[in-house]
Design a protein around this motif. Sequence first.
Motif, PDB file in Angstrom:
ATOM      1  N   MET A   1       0.848  -1.195   0.000  1.00 60.02           N
ATOM      2  CA  MET A   1       0.000   0.000   0.000  1.00 60.02           C
ATOM      3  C   MET A   1       0.877   1.236   0.000  1.00 60.02           C
ATOM      4  SD  MET A   1      -2.902   1.208   2.751  1.00 60.02           S
ATOM      5  CE  MET A   1      -1.800   1.290   4.124  1.00 60.02           C
ATOM      6  N   LYS A   2       0.678   2.102  -0.972  1.00 59.93           N
ATOM      7  CA  LYS A   2       1.425   3.346  -1.027  1.00 59.93           C
ATOM      8  C   LYS A   2       0.644   4.400  -0.271  1.00 59.93           C
ATOM      9  CE  LYS A   2       4.640   6.181  -2.453  1.00 59.93           C
ATOM     10  NZ  LYS A   2       5.968   6.119  -1.867  1.00 59.93           N
ATOM     11  N   SER A   3       1.171   4.843   0.860  1.00 62.09           N
ATOM     12  CA  SER A   3       0.454   5.796   1.701  1.00 62.09           C
ATOM     13  C   SER A   3       1.290   7.035   1.908  1.00 62.09           C
ATOM     14  CB  SER A   3       0.126   5.171   3.054  1.00 62.09           C
ATOM     15  OG  SER A   3      -0.702   4.045   2.883  1.00 62.09           O
ATOM     16  N   HIS A   4       0.616   8.171   2.016  1.00 62.29           N
ATOM     17  CA  HIS A   4       1.297   9.439   2.187  1.00 62.29           C
ATOM     18  C   HIS A   4       0.736  10.151   3.412  1.00 62.29           C
ATOM     19  CE1 HIS A   4       2.686   8.564  -1.817  1.00 62.29           C
ATOM     20  NE2 HIS A   4       1.448   8.547  -2.261  1.00 62.29           N
ATOM     21  N   VAL A 149     -12.566   9.364  -3.624  1.00 65.62           N
ATOM     22  CA  VAL A 149     -11.910   9.111  -2.342  1.00 65.62           C
ATOM     23  C   VAL A 149     -12.772   8.162  -1.521  1.00 65.62           C
ATOM     24  CG1 VAL A 149     -10.985  10.114  -0.220  1.00 65.62           C
ATOM     25  CG2 VAL A 149     -10.869  11.419  -2.348  1.00 65.62           C
ATOM     26  N   ALA A 150     -12.156   7.081  -1.046  1.00 67.20           N
ATOM     27  CA  ALA A 150     -12.800   6.151  -0.121  1.00 67.20           C
ATOM     28  C   ALA A 150     -12.330   6.494   1.285  1.00 67.20           C
ATOM     29  CB  ALA A 150     -12.435   4.713  -0.468  1.00 67.20           C
ATOM     30  N   VAL A 151     -13.254   6.807   2.164  1.00 66.90           N
ATOM     31  CA  VAL A 151     -12.929   7.216   3.532  1.00 66.90           C
ATOM     32  C   VAL A 151     -13.319   6.105   4.490  1.00 66.90           C
ATOM     33  CG1 VAL A 151     -13.376   8.889   5.371  1.00 66.90           C
ATOM     34  CG2 VAL A 151     -13.214   9.672   3.006  1.00 66.90           C
ATOM     35  N   VAL A 152     -12.351   5.616   5.255  1.00 64.87           N
ATOM     36  CA  VAL A 152     -12.596   4.614   6.286  1.00 64.87           C
ATOM     37  C   VAL A 152     -12.435   5.283   7.647  1.00 64.87           C
ATOM     38  CG1 VAL A 152     -11.860   2.423   7.300  1.00 64.87           C
ATOM     39  CG2 VAL A 152     -11.785   2.738   4.813  1.00 64.87           C
ATOM     40  N   GLY A 172      -3.660   7.434   0.999  1.00 66.54           N
ATOM     41  CA  GLY A 172      -2.798   6.740   0.062  1.00 66.54           C
ATOM     42  C   GLY A 172      -3.595   6.232  -1.103  1.00 66.54           C
ATOM     43  N   SER A 173      -2.982   5.381  -1.921  1.00 73.25           N
ATOM     44  CA  SER A 173      -3.646   4.794  -3.074  1.00 73.25           C
ATOM     45  C   SER A 173      -3.034   3.433  -3.338  1.00 73.25           C
ATOM     46  CB  SER A 173      -3.507   5.687  -4.304  1.00 73.25           C
ATOM     47  OG  SER A 173      -2.140   5.871  -4.629  1.00 73.25           O
ATOM     48  N   ALA A 174      -3.846   2.521  -3.850  1.00 74.53           N
ATOM     49  CA  ALA A 174      -3.348   1.190  -4.149  1.00 74.53           C
ATOM     50  C   ALA A 174      -2.456   1.203  -5.379  1.00 74.53           C
ATOM     51  CB  ALA A 174      -4.515   0.232  -4.351  1.00 74.53           C
ATOM     52  N   ALA A 175      -2.704   2.165  -6.288  1.00 71.91           N
ATOM     53  CA  ALA A 175      -1.913   2.264  -7.514  1.00 71.91           C
ATOM     54  C   ALA A 175      -1.961   3.698  -8.015  1.00 71.91           C
ATOM     55  CB  ALA A 175      -2.460   1.315  -8.573  1.00 71.91           C
ATOM     56  N   PRO A 176      -0.897   4.162  -8.663  1.00 72.65           N
ATOM     57  CA  PRO A 176      -0.909   5.522  -9.221  1.00 72.65           C
ATOM     58  C   PRO A 176      -2.080   5.696 -10.190  1.00 72.65           C
ATOM     59  CG  PRO A 176       1.307   4.603  -9.275  1.00 72.65           C
ATOM     60  CD  PRO A 176       0.390   3.475  -8.894  1.00 72.65           C
ATOM     61  N   LEU A 238      -6.261  15.487   6.133  1.00 69.13           N
ATOM     62  CA  LEU A 238      -5.942  14.395   5.221  1.00 69.13           C
ATOM     63  C   LEU A 238      -6.655  14.528   3.883  1.00 69.13           C
ATOM     64  CD1 LEU A 238      -5.831  11.542   7.824  1.00 69.13           C
ATOM     65  CD2 LEU A 238      -3.959  12.172   6.297  1.00 69.13           C
ATOM     66  N   LEU A 239      -7.875  15.025   3.873  1.00 67.58           N
ATOM     67  CA  LEU A 239      -8.554  15.268   2.604  1.00 67.58           C
ATOM     68  C   LEU A 239      -7.824  16.330   1.795  1.00 67.58           C
ATOM     69  CD1 LEU A 239     -12.379  15.165   3.384  1.00 67.58           C
ATOM     70  CD2 LEU A 239     -11.125  13.709   1.795  1.00 67.58           C
ATOM     71  N   ALA A 240      -7.361  17.382   2.481  1.00 69.61           N
ATOM     72  CA  ALA A 240      -6.593  18.402   1.782  1.00 69.61           C
ATOM     73  C   ALA A 240      -5.343  17.800   1.154  1.00 69.61           C
ATOM     74  CB  ALA A 240      -6.223  19.533   2.745  1.00 69.61           C
ATOM     75  N   GLY A 241      -4.678  16.898   1.887  1.00 71.12           N
ATOM     76  CA  GLY A 241      -3.499  16.226   1.356  1.00 71.12           C
ATOM     77  C   GLY A 241      -3.835  15.252   0.250  1.00 71.12           C
ATOM     78  N   ALA A 242      -4.947  14.538   0.400  1.00 74.94           N
ATOM     79  CA  ALA A 242      -5.333  13.555  -0.608  1.00 74.94           C
ATOM     80  C   ALA A 242      -5.652  14.208  -1.945  1.00 74.94           C
ATOM     81  CB  ALA A 242      -6.541  12.755  -0.118  1.00 74.94           C
ATOM     82  N   VAL A 243      -6.238  15.392  -1.921  1.00 67.43           N
ATOM     83  CA  VAL A 243      -6.581  16.093  -3.159  1.00 67.43           C
ATOM     84  C   VAL A 243      -5.352  16.750  -3.792  1.00 67.43           C
ATOM     85  CG1 VAL A 243      -7.856  18.095  -4.074  1.00 67.43           C
ATOM     86  CG2 VAL A 243      -9.005  16.443  -2.585  1.00 67.43           C
ATOM     87  N   THR A 244      -4.498  17.338  -2.976  1.00 66.94           N
ATOM     88  CA  THR A 244      -3.355  18.073  -3.526  1.00 66.94           C
ATOM     89  C   THR A 244      -2.102  17.217  -3.699  1.00 66.94           C
ATOM     90  OG1 THR A 244      -2.737  18.818  -1.292  1.00 66.94           O
ATOM     91  CG2 THR A 244      -4.172  20.266  -2.591  1.00 66.94           C
ATOM     92  N   ASN A 245      -2.082  16.016  -3.115  1.00 68.72           N
ATOM     93  CA  ASN A 245      -0.930  15.118  -3.255  1.00 68.72           C
ATOM     94  C   ASN A 245      -1.401  13.658  -3.224  1.00 68.72           C
ATOM     95  OD1 ASN A 245       1.846  14.439  -3.463  1.00 68.72           O
ATOM     96  ND2 ASN A 245       1.986  14.162  -1.251  1.00 68.72           N
ATOM     97  N   PRO A 246      -2.276  13.275  -4.163  1.00 71.44           N
ATOM     98  CA  PRO A 246      -2.893  11.947  -4.077  1.00 71.44           C
ATOM     99  C   PRO A 246      -1.942  10.783  -4.321  1.00 71.44           C
ATOM    100  CG  PRO A 246      -3.522  13.030  -6.124  1.00 71.44           C
ATOM    101  CD  PRO A 246      -2.807  14.056  -5.289  1.00 71.44           C
ATOM    102  N   TYR A 247      -0.926  10.990  -5.168  1.00 72.67           N
ATOM    103  CA  TYR A 247      -0.055   9.875  -5.551  1.00 72.67           C
ATOM    104  C   TYR A 247       1.413  10.131  -5.239  1.00 72.67           C
ATOM    105  CZ  TYR A 247      -4.372   9.106  -8.096  1.00 72.67           C
ATOM    106  OH  TYR A 247      -5.693   8.956  -8.419  1.00 72.67           O
TER     107      TYR A 247
END
Length: 319
Positions: A1-4, A149-152, A172-176, A238-247
């Motif tokens: 899992m690639k996580s940021h 975005v899937a939020v757990v 993070g994301s499972a794949a770019p 984290l949403l701010a990060g997920a949108v501006t740095n998703p991969y």
Amino acid sequence: MKSHAVCSLLLALLVGLTRPSPCTASLYVPPPPVMAYHQGAVLDGTVPVSVLYYGAFSPHHKAILADFLLSLSPRARPHAFGAPAAATSPSVARWWETVDRYVQRAGRERTRVLLTNQVSDQGCSLGKRLSRLQVEQLAARLGVAPGGVAVVLTAADVAVEGFCESSCGLHGSAAPGGAVHVWVGNAAVQCPGRCAWPFHAADGYHPAGPAHQRSGDTLRAPNGDAGVDGMVINLAALLAGAVTNPYGHGYFEGDADAPVEVGAGCPGVYGHGAYPGYPGTVRLDTTTGAGYNAVGRNGRRYLVPALVDPANYSCLIMA
């Protein structure tokens, strides 16, 4: 899992909170980081968000979290039911506009965040001790398409690998290029002093400073629940990060393996005058005395973290 944003989020919440009380005559507030664009993808346009509540969440708790997500890109002007908020109160949507400014600087279309699905796993089908791989598996259940975005969200009695020790949540994301996932845990039981500040006294911190708006440098939670209101803070960052740095090649400062992102660049800053261990001057609910700095759907009050202003890299405070 690639996580940021795993380490940077926790560090952002804890910077300065475990150091000795500073002398008020020699307070030092470090400057916010310069958010560099690394020419990678950002999320833009319609961003569908699906939520999985893992464990026990009351209807009240779900409403707090869902209303926050629905407040990011409202279809119309927010309408407050019951006693309206002051006309000058800053909105959650206005806070999110800073995220959109980053997206537009990358030459992309501003976002429209849509809450498309909410499901519950109250019985904790994978148990109450989860690895990060299992969190990714839970996110995959939501079937979110690329660009979404899937939020757990995990309940207070669910332990997740690294929770409290190295992170308050992650994205993070499972794949770019694939769907992005965000996980946030309820820290009310396991580590409120690490992941629910400023609604709970920070671990190891001995408060000092202005006496107004604080009780041991904490604030009352605006929706009456320190754990869930703390989740909102972490979810927002984290949403701010997920949108501006998703991969991993979007906006951040520092090492790509431990990035400081848009939502984590102003650690512990919620109002003017903030310094390590003191959240700053924020608005107070006239009835409950709770601290907040943004108003969302149905007049709900929230405390959201300051974001790094893309224009001058200052901490943009909702005021």
